[in-house]
Design a protein around this motif. Structure first.
Motif, mmCIF file in Angstrom:
data_model
loop_
_atom_site.group_PDB
_atom_site.id
_atom_site.type_symbol
_atom_site.label_atom_id
_atom_site.label_comp_id
_atom_site.label_asym_id
_atom_site.label_seq_id
_atom_site.Cartn_x
_atom_site.Cartn_y
_atom_site.Cartn_z
ATOM 1 N N MET A 191 0.845 -1.193 0.000
ATOM 2 C CA MET A 191 0.000 0.000 0.000
ATOM 3 C C MET A 191 0.875 1.235 0.000
ATOM 4 O O MET A 191 2.019 1.202 0.489
ATOM 5 N N PRO A 192 0.373 2.338 -0.539
ATOM 6 C CA PRO A 192 1.152 3.576 -0.527
ATOM 7 C C PRO A 192 1.465 4.008 0.904
ATOM 8 O O PRO A 192 0.630 3.876 1.799
ATOM 9 N N SER A 193 2.668 4.501 1.104
ATOM 10 C CA SER A 193 3.055 5.001 2.428
ATOM 11 C C SER A 193 2.229 6.233 2.760
ATOM 12 O O SER A 193 1.859 7.002 1.885
ATOM 13 N N GLU A 194 1.935 6.381 4.023
ATOM 14 C CA GLU A 194 1.215 7.550 4.526
ATOM 15 C C GLU A 194 2.051 8.168 5.633
ATOM 16 O O GLU A 194 2.820 7.480 6.305
ATOM 17 N N THR A 195 1.907 9.472 5.810
ATOM 18 C CA THR A 195 2.619 10.132 6.903
ATOM 19 C C THR A 195 1.612 10.773 7.849
ATOM 20 O O THR A 195 0.535 11.211 7.435
ATOM 21 N N LYS A 196 1.993 10.793 9.119
ATOM 22 C CA LYS A 196 1.165 11.424 10.136
ATOM 23 C C LYS A 196 1.451 12.925 10.121
ATOM 24 O O LYS A 196 2.364 13.393 9.436
ATOM 25 N N ALA A 197 0.685 13.672 10.896
ATOM 26 C CA ALA A 197 0.840 15.132 10.962
ATOM 27 C C ALA A 197 2.254 15.525 11.392
ATOM 28 O O ALA A 197 2.765 16.561 10.973
ATOM 29 N N ASP A 198 2.912 14.677 12.204
ATOM 30 C CA ASP A 198 4.259 14.996 12.670
ATOM 31 C C ASP A 198 5.349 14.602 11.660
ATOM 32 O O ASP A 198 6.538 14.724 11.931
ATOM 33 N N GLY A 199 4.921 14.105 10.495
ATOM 34 C CA GLY A 199 5.877 13.754 9.449
ATOM 35 C C GLY A 199 6.402 12.327 9.526
ATOM 36 O O GLY A 199 7.079 11.863 8.617
ATOM 37 N N LYS A 200 6.084 11.617 10.593
ATOM 38 C CA LYS A 200 6.528 10.225 10.725
ATOM 39 C C LYS A 200 5.616 9.322 9.897
ATOM 40 O O LYS A 200 4.442 9.632 9.700
ATOM 41 N N PRO A 201 6.153 8.188 9.445
ATOM 42 C CA PRO A 201 5.314 7.299 8.634
ATOM 43 C C PRO A 201 4.209 6.651 9.470
ATOM 44 O O PRO A 201 4.415 6.267 10.611
ATOM 45 N N ARG A 202 3.016 6.573 8.874
ATOM 46 C CA ARG A 202 1.911 5.866 9.508
ATOM 47 C C ARG A 202 2.190 4.374 9.350
ATOM 48 O O ARG A 202 2.652 3.923 8.317
#
Length: 175
Positions: free
Chosen positions: A68-79
């Motif tokens: 799946m495509p990578s996602e990032t959280k609001a803090d910039g860290k990967p979900r």
């Protein structure tokens, strides 16, 4: 309007299949989790047939490892994909893992996350258990209820578990 729902990517299905099998093996090693299924009415044969399992601890995996495509959280860290500790309820169709729900054993009413966690990437549609060519079908909210009915009456009817009272119907299931 009804939507066509695509199956998860092949990589997701492969990873899901491995996860389901690992959790199924773990279930037999953890009497407390196995006892929860027995108390719900499941037999050993049904637990094996439906590949029910137990995730022994909260686990996180990268989205990309599951196709799946990578996602990032609001803090910039990967979900990360969260697989919480709990009873694993897969939907396997044509020998492919298409959906995984986990019934969290440590859930409490004040928890900010739900009692059931659907693993991201799972098909967002009802799960059909049994033979949908049978003339009788039952629509239920709970996968556990659907599986128990299949355990007792699979030669008479099939079950459709939508996994929640607010889940939409999809084009494949509607046909």
């Amino acid at each position: 309007s009804l939507k066509q729902i695509a199956e998860p990517p092949a990589i997701w299905q492969e990873q899901a299949g491995l996860f389901v099998e690992w959790c199924h093996q773990q279930l037999w090693l953890h009497p407390m989790a196995l006892d929860k299924l027995y108390k719900r009415g499941f037999t050993k044969d049904s637990i094996q047939r439906f590949r029910l399992g137990y995730c022994t601890q909260d686990t996180w995996k990268s989205y990309s490892d599951w196709g799946m495509p990578s996602e990032t959280k609001a803090d910039g860290k990967p979900r990360m994909l969260w697989m919480p500790q709990g009873l694993v309820v897969p939907w396997i169709s044509n020998k492919k893992a298409l959906k995984i729900n986990i019934r969290r054993l440590e859930w409490h009413p004040e928890d900010k996350y739900g009692k059931y966690i659907k693993i991201p990437g799972s098909m967002n549609c009802p799960a059909i258990y049994g033979d949908p060519s049978l003339p009788i079908g039952i629509i239920l909210e709970s996968e556990f209820d659907a599986l128990l009915i299949q355990q007792e009456a699979s030669h008479h009817l099939f079950c459709l578990a939508n996994g929640g009272s607010c889940q939409p119907m999809d084009l494949q299931t509607d046909c």
